[in-house]
Design a protein around this motif. Sequence first.
Motif, PDB file in Angstrom:
ATOM      1  N   LEU A 139       0.919  -1.143   0.137  1.00 31.47           N
ATOM      2  CA  LEU A 139      -0.134  -0.078   0.016  1.00 31.47           C
ATOM      3  C   LEU A 139       0.882   1.188  -0.038  1.00 31.47           C
ATOM      4  O   LEU A 139       0.712   2.204  -0.725  1.00 31.47           O
ATOM      5  N   LEU A 140       1.714   1.537   1.054  1.00 32.94           N
ATOM      6  CA  LEU A 140       2.675   2.608   1.031  1.00 32.94           C
ATOM      7  C   LEU A 140       3.358   2.871  -0.302  1.00 32.94           C
ATOM      8  O   LEU A 140       3.583   3.875  -0.677  1.00 32.94           O
ATOM      9  N   GLU A 141       3.941   1.778  -1.057  1.00 34.04           N
ATOM     10  CA  GLU A 141       4.620   1.790  -2.325  1.00 34.04           C
ATOM     11  C   GLU A 141       3.737   2.387  -3.339  1.00 34.04           C
ATOM     12  O   GLU A 141       3.798   3.448  -4.231  1.00 34.04           O
ATOM     13  N   ASN A 142       2.463   2.106  -3.411  1.00 29.13           N
ATOM     14  CA  ASN A 142       1.430   2.515  -4.403  1.00 29.13           C
ATOM     15  C   ASN A 142       0.963   3.754  -4.143  1.00 29.13           C
ATOM     16  O   ASN A 142       0.952   4.475  -5.166  1.00 29.13           O
ATOM     17  N   TYR A 143       0.512   3.812  -3.073  1.00 25.58           N
ATOM     18  CA  TYR A 143       0.044   5.273  -2.489  1.00 25.58           C
ATOM     19  C   TYR A 143       1.351   6.418  -2.789  1.00 25.58           C
ATOM     20  O   TYR A 143       0.908   7.607  -3.180  1.00 25.58           O
ATOM     21  N   ALA A 144       2.280   6.092  -2.469  1.00 22.80           N
ATOM     22  CA  ALA A 144       3.539   7.005  -2.731  1.00 22.80           C
ATOM     23  C   ALA A 144       3.720   7.250  -4.297  1.00 22.80           C
ATOM     24  O   ALA A 144       3.879   8.600  -4.965  1.00 22.80           O
ATOM     25  N   ALA A 145       3.660   6.388  -4.994  1.00 23.69           N
ATOM     26  CA  ALA A 145       3.501   6.255  -6.618  1.00 23.69           C
ATOM     27  C   ALA A 145       2.435   7.196  -7.064  1.00 23.69           C
ATOM     28  O   ALA A 145       2.671   8.079  -8.011  1.00 23.69           O
ATOM     29  N   PHE A 146       1.111   7.100  -6.496  1.00 25.25           N
ATOM     30  CA  PHE A 146       0.084   7.880  -6.933  1.00 25.25           C
ATOM     31  C   PHE A 146       0.318   9.406  -6.665  1.00 25.25           C
ATOM     32  O   PHE A 146       0.147  10.366  -7.607  1.00 25.25           O
TER      33      PHE A 146
END
Length: 887
Positions: free
Chosen positions: A729-736
């Motif tokens: 989750l943190l990787e994808n929300y950071a990429a967003f």
Amino acid sequence: MAKSSADDDELRRACEAAIEGTKQKIVMSIRVAKSRGIWGKSGKLGRQMAKPRVLALSTKSKGQRIKAFLRVMKYSTGGVLEPAKLYKLKHLSKVEVIANDPSGCTFTLGFDNLRSQSVTPPQWTMRNIDDRNRLLLCILNICKDVLGRLPKVVGIDVVEMALWAKENTPSVTTQRNLTDGPVVATVTESDLKVTVEKELVSQAEEEDMEALLGTYVMGIGEAEAFSERLKRELLALEAANVHAILESEPLIDEVLHGLESATNCVDDMDEWLGIFNVKLRHMREDIESIETRNNNLEMQSVNNKALIEELDKLLERLHVPPEYAACLKGDSFDEARMLQNIEACEWLTGALRGLEVPNLDSTYANMRAVREKRAELEKLKSTFVRTASVFLSNYFASLVDFMISDKSYFSQRGQLKRPDHADLRYKCRTYARLLQHLKSLDKNCLGSLRKAYCGSLNLLLRREAREFANELRASTKASRNPTVWLEASTGSGQNVNAADTSTVSEAYAKMLTIFIPLLVDESSFFAHFMCFEVPALVPPGGLVNGNKTGYNDDDANDDDLGIMDIDDNDSKTGKNSAELAALNESLQDLLDGIQDDFYAVVDWAYKIDPLRCISMHGITERYLSGQKADAAGFVRLLLGDLESRISMQFSRFVDEACHQIERNERNVRQMGVLSYIPRFATLATRMEQYIQGQSRDLVDQAYTKFVSIMFVTLEKIAQTDPKYADIFLLENYAAFQNSLYDLANVVPTLAKFYHQASEAYEQACTRHISVIIYTQFERLFQFARRIEDLMYTITPEEIPFQLGLSKMDLRKMLKSTLSGVDKSISAMYKKLQKNLTSEELLPSLWDKCKKEFLDKYESFVQLVAKIYHPSENIPSVAEMKELLGNL
């Protein structure tokens, strides 16, 4: 006396919060108990238990009127007031106090609009008589002031209520209807007392009743003596009257003698007057006979002269000029003969109007000659109208057939042709004045002519639109872009939709630029040419969306047919709804079917590039905002249908893209950043480039749907592997956030989702870091948690004597946990680095981890110093911070 709940400000505020948004104001709120027939009846206890309720009287202003309501509110599970039922006080028909209740605090309210009158109405029980009187008095005053009437009151004495109102003067709130509108004011019960007393007995009536009762009480003991005194006075008065009459007898005789002499003189005078009257009557009859003969002779002479003049005028009206008769009976409508035909129409219109009753004396209307001449003129009118209608119908068809047969008139391969109706309108204007006269002669004939014109011109307009749309699509060069925008199989770095498709929306704009003003012009020309009594659609040579409405600069005044109103009674500047309905019905026949070619252009553009729907939507909105005239109904409907179709096509694209996002959920194992997150940033950038006009709402709705599906799918994928869920989750929300940083600064909708992703990122980081810290220092922080739990129940001095929390236990725990603290910190860093695919996130995560660990360790040090002793040998916070900094 206990404070009444009607004075409870907290209760009033709770009631106002419960009806927030209804624009109603609370007049009174009071607590009651609701029951159904509990007094004097037997039954199941559970169903007859009283339930706590709150009755609230509210008012609502609507213009100069005020509406009054009775609201029943109940307590929800959480103890919050919420509306249960709503009654309108205008339907209140009866207020009945239950006789079976010995306390008199229970009453029912009867309403005449309840669906089922057979159901027993609820009974309301107050805490005491004062609360009951206060509520009922407020209801009656509102009914009188606001509704102008009172309901029926049963089981309670209004005098008792008036006395109660005198004795009780707490402040209450009532509502008065002033001239400036409804105003809520605070008055006392003494004011309300005046209202109740006015309803019972007025002040004047009360004073009269008191005076009468006082007289009655005073005389009841002296009735016989008073009667005897009156009898004695009556006898004395009668004796005095008889004596006075006897003394005046000589005077009466003298008066009677004088009256007899006067009567004889009057009789003699009456006889002489009768003789003179007969002689005068004979003389008057002779004079009247002579005057009558003279007047009759003079009147006969004048009448004969006037009759000759009237007959000459009538004969002149009945004469039909032969040249007009020949024109009206003929069938020649060439342009050279139009002047004679117009003159004949003008004469015929005037002649028919001259034989109507307002312009012709009603005594002539039934003359045989007039009736025959009217029938002859009606026959001429019907012949001319029928002949002219047939000619014009054929003429419209021949004009259109000639234009359709000429292929060079339409768009051809390699050449777009702008429709040009200047010659068509020029030829039609030749017969515009004839149509005006046909309308004045027979309004019913215009129906068939309008249908004939609409049918012929509809073929031409549809052919022009079809050829133009076909050539427009054939001549537009644009590469077709794939619709797979957010497909997981496509690499995130691939630049999709790189081709320029601006020519597609330019082609659609060109279609609107050419045909929308043309259709408006055709509607306006048709409305004036076919004599509809409606205001002009646009001023001559006006602008529509910045474009000139005329299609030829020298023909900007196409709507001005150069015709003056023939009949002043027919010229109407006001809006005529019946005429507008007939005009829009005719415009439907004139333009129906042309929308198919517009739809074809929209569908073609969608297939090439679905994102061009955004540009086309903005273009359509700009044109739609410029069509405000009532008579351009079909054009507004066409633009509205185009806008709906574009929105539907774009929604179809959004649904397909959302389906592509949801398909990511079916993958068995997902690691790292999902492919649709960077691809969404590319898509949003492209969509922002296409926004024109007011298409912001369309795009914002698409953003909302996209991101909602993305976040939901992301959470579902994370749940498939809870062990690595927070890292994922943190990787994808950071990429967003990284991919949408620039757009979120200028797009409010994306900024909202940016902040939402930021919060989710922080929560995932916190959870992941906490797991790593507790994995390496579990014993240390569990020891601290046990101490914190005991501090709620015992004093800090007693904690060192608890099992497992002695100083010796503390030192053993510190030795086992902090002996190799540098290795534990290094292991914590390696665990944080493990399974993290986005290396650029590691520095920030490690900083968060060090800060979190230091905060927890500092709390532990303070706790040990408080419970044990400050000199206890444990590493300080500064030493631990230095160890973390050396890593």
